[in-house]
Design a protein around this motif. Sequence first.
Motif, short mmCIF file in Angstrom:
data_model
loop_
_atom_site.label_atom_id
_atom_site.label_comp_id
_atom_site.label_asym_id
_atom_site.label_seq_id
_atom_site.Cartn_x
_atom_site.Cartn_y
_atom_site.Cartn_z
N GLU A 118 0.85 -1.19 0.00
CA GLU A 118 0.00 0.00 0.00
C GLU A 118 0.88 1.25 0.00
N ARG A 119 0.57 2.17 -0.90
CA ARG A 119 1.41 3.34 -1.07
C ARG A 119 1.12 4.40 -0.01
N PRO A 120 2.14 4.90 0.66
CA PRO A 120 1.96 6.01 1.60
C PRO A 120 1.92 7.33 0.85
N GLN A 121 1.62 8.38 1.56
CA GLN A 121 1.61 9.72 0.96
C GLN A 121 3.00 10.33 0.91
N LEU A 122 3.91 9.83 1.75
CA LEU A 122 5.23 10.44 1.87
C LEU A 122 6.24 9.41 2.33
N LEU A 123 7.46 9.50 1.80
CA LEU A 123 8.57 8.67 2.25
C LEU A 123 9.50 9.50 3.13
N ILE A 124 9.89 8.93 4.28
CA ILE A 124 10.75 9.64 5.21
C ILE A 124 11.96 8.76 5.52
N PRO A 125 13.15 9.15 5.07
CA PRO A 125 14.34 8.33 5.34
C PRO A 125 14.77 8.44 6.80
N VAL A 126 15.31 7.34 7.32
CA VAL A 126 15.90 7.39 8.66
C VAL A 126 17.08 8.36 8.62
N PRO A 127 17.05 9.42 9.43
CA PRO A 127 18.11 10.44 9.33
C PRO A 127 19.41 10.02 9.99
N LEU A 128 20.51 10.48 9.43
CA LEU A 128 21.82 10.33 10.04
C LEU A 128 22.11 11.55 10.92
N HIS A 129 22.87 11.35 11.98
CA HIS A 129 23.34 12.49 12.76
C HIS A 129 24.36 13.26 11.93
N ARG A 130 24.47 14.55 12.18
CA ARG A 130 25.38 15.40 11.40
C ARG A 130 26.82 14.87 11.40
N ALA A 131 27.25 14.36 12.55
CA ALA A 131 28.62 13.86 12.64
C ALA A 131 28.82 12.64 11.74
N ALA A 194 1.09 14.89 5.65
CA ALA A 194 0.68 13.53 5.31
C ALA A 194 0.25 12.78 6.56
N ARG A 195 -0.83 12.03 6.43
CA ARG A 195 -1.31 11.22 7.54
C ARG A 195 -0.75 9.80 7.50
N HIS A 196 -0.30 9.38 6.33
CA HIS A 196 0.24 8.03 6.15
C HIS A 196 1.63 8.15 5.53
N VAL A 197 2.66 7.72 6.25
CA VAL A 197 4.03 7.83 5.76
C VAL A 197 4.72 6.47 5.85
N ALA A 198 5.82 6.34 5.13
CA ALA A 198 6.67 5.16 5.24
C ALA A 198 8.08 5.58 5.57
N VAL A 199 8.62 5.00 6.61
CA VAL A 199 10.02 5.21 7.00
C VAL A 199 10.88 4.31 6.11
N ILE A 200 11.94 4.88 5.54
CA ILE A 200 12.81 4.13 4.63
C ILE A 200 14.16 3.89 5.30
N ASP A 201 14.61 2.62 5.30
CA ASP A 201 15.91 2.28 5.86
C ASP A 201 16.57 1.21 5.01
N ASP A 202 17.88 1.05 5.18
CA ASP A 202 18.57 0.03 4.40
C ASP A 202 18.42 -1.35 5.03
#
Length: 237
Positions: A118-131, A194-202
């Motif tokens: 099922e397709r979400p409205q938005l993809l959100i990648p797992v963020p890296l810390h700045r360092a 967006a009310r429905h998102v997907a978190v993206i990770d490797d």
Amino acid sequence: MHSQVNKTAERILDWLLPPSCTLCGGRGEFGLPLCTGCWQDLPRLGHACQRCAEPLPQDGLCGRCLRRAPPQDLAHGAFLYADPVDRLVQRLKFGGRLGTARLAGALLAAAARSAQWERPQLLIPVPLHRARLRQRGYDQAQAIAAECGRRLGIPMDSRVCQRKSATAPQPGLSRAERRRNLRGAFVVANPPEARHVAVIDDVMTTGATAGELAAALKRGGVERVDVWALCRAGPDR
């Protein structure tokens, strides 16, 4: 019009200068640096837990998720963390190869399309810390999400979440240690509409990272959070 012209140009370029397979060096197919043989040999994730994607004998919920439901509503993994996908992941994390990240995003999109996730409205990648970002030079989850979203027509936003603490590396930590290590690590800096998102990770191992990010997103007002991972390590520890 411009989009169609670009796609035609890409097809012509792929025909004239086909990409080499990332894994064996052979002729890439479908405009990807992956040959047909290597594509067929990829260790696809079969039956799995619907909430954490842990491999199971049949689809359903694993015992752990039955006892205590994780923050995410659904989890998908495209492949098992096994040869040769594990080699791709190592190149993603430590090889600094953006082309490999694009391949990973294309593979994730292909899995989502094939299995009809099922397709979400938005993809959100797992963020890296700045360092960590300075150390690696690029954010592999963001690159995967960008390519996956481009192929599926789903927007990606890397500004939604930030990693506010430089957590210790996860490999070698137990499930409980991973949870403690990640507690409070993420903040929703720009709440999405967006009310429905997907978190993206490797890689999804115990699900601690995805769960902590999903919990932060839900505190930020998101109603449904799915997890899309390129691969799932298993069996879970």
